[in-house]
Scaffold this active site. Structure first.
Site, PDB file in Angstrom:
ATOM      1  N   GLU A 210      20.315  42.156  43.883  1.00 49.88           N
ATOM      2  CA  GLU A 210      21.415  43.100  44.064  1.00 49.88           C
ATOM      3  C   GLU A 210      22.713  42.619  43.410  1.00 49.88           C
ATOM      4  O   GLU A 210      23.476  43.408  42.869  1.00 49.88           O
ATOM      5  CB  GLU A 210      21.643  43.296  45.565  1.00 49.88           C
ATOM      6  CG  GLU A 210      21.937  44.734  45.926  1.00 49.88           C
ATOM      7  CD  GLU A 210      21.914  44.940  47.438  1.00 49.88           C
ATOM      8  OE1 GLU A 210      20.809  45.034  47.989  1.00 49.88           O
ATOM      9  OE2 GLU A 210      22.992  45.002  48.045  1.00 49.88           O
ATOM     10  N   ASP A 211      22.958  41.326  43.432  1.00 47.52           N
ATOM     11  CA  ASP A 211      24.289  40.827  43.059  1.00 47.52           C
ATOM     12  C   ASP A 211      24.329  39.915  41.839  1.00 47.52           C
ATOM     13  O   ASP A 211      25.409  39.428  41.474  1.00 47.52           O
ATOM     14  CB  ASP A 211      24.912  40.071  44.247  1.00 47.52           C
ATOM     15  CG  ASP A 211      25.204  40.989  45.429  1.00 47.52           C
ATOM     16  OD1 ASP A 211      25.327  42.213  45.205  1.00 47.52           O
ATOM     17  OD2 ASP A 211      25.290  40.497  46.557  1.00 47.52           O
TER      18      ASP A 211
END
Ligand code: ZN
Length: 181
Positions: free
Chosen positions: A65-66
């Site tokens: 996600e990051d």
């Protein structure tokens, strides 16, 4: 060296490298790895250290996600079990933020028990961060909104793990007392 220790060291190194330039949103701007270490620790304590894959997934849970990490990369490095766990707790970032948050609440109850454990540890760590080092730009209303959302996701995780649920409840209660949810 046991397989579990090797796995843990690999996951720690991978996560530290991938998140190297990231910091938490809180006013003390902790290195992002602090959050990953805390999630992993909560999972290790809850399982008595017995689920090495879940403990490693705690370190890796925000990588897709990051960071630029891909599911294929995690699968190649750590195998399909850990990749599947990370995938289960990864939001689709092509969906707008508000909708993603709504979908998390809607779908969390259908996730595996281990994914729910990871979610509970993740939210517990986030709540502790909001207590100890809240983001400077978060209004009281935004904090209460986060608390309500965390509560809704945690409700969908009921029955996954008593220790993690207790930890979540304690952190949530402290936040609610402080911020008036
Ligand atoms: Zn997280």
């Amino acid at each position: 060296m046991t397989g579990a220790t090797l796995l843990f060291a690999k996951a720690l190194d991978f996560a530290a490298r991938k998140h190297v330039h990231q910091r938490r949103k809180g006013e003390s701007r902790e290195p992002y790895i602090n959050h990953l270490a805390q999630v992993s620790r909560l999972l290790a304590e809850a399982t008595g250290g017995r689920d090495a894959a879940l403990i490693a997934a705690g370190l890796l849970h925000d990588a897709i996600e990051d960071t630029d990490a891909t599911l294929a990369e995690i699968e190649a490095e750590f195998g399909s079990d850990i990749a599947a766990l990370v995938a289960e707790v990864t939001d689709d970032k092509s969906i707008p933020w508000v909708e993603r948050k709504r979908l998390q609440v809607k779908h969390v109850a259908t996730k595996s028990k281990r994914a729910k454990m990871l979610k509970l540890a993740d939210f517990t760590s986030n709540l502790l961060s909001i207590l100890e080092s809240p983001p400077a730009d978060w209004s009281p209303e935004r904090k209460r909104h986060y608390l309500a959302w965390a509560r809704a996701v945690a409700d969908g995780c009921r029955g996954a793990d008593a220790t993690l649920e207790e930890g979540f409840e304690a952190a949530w209660r402290r936040c609610a007392d402080k911020y008036g949810a």
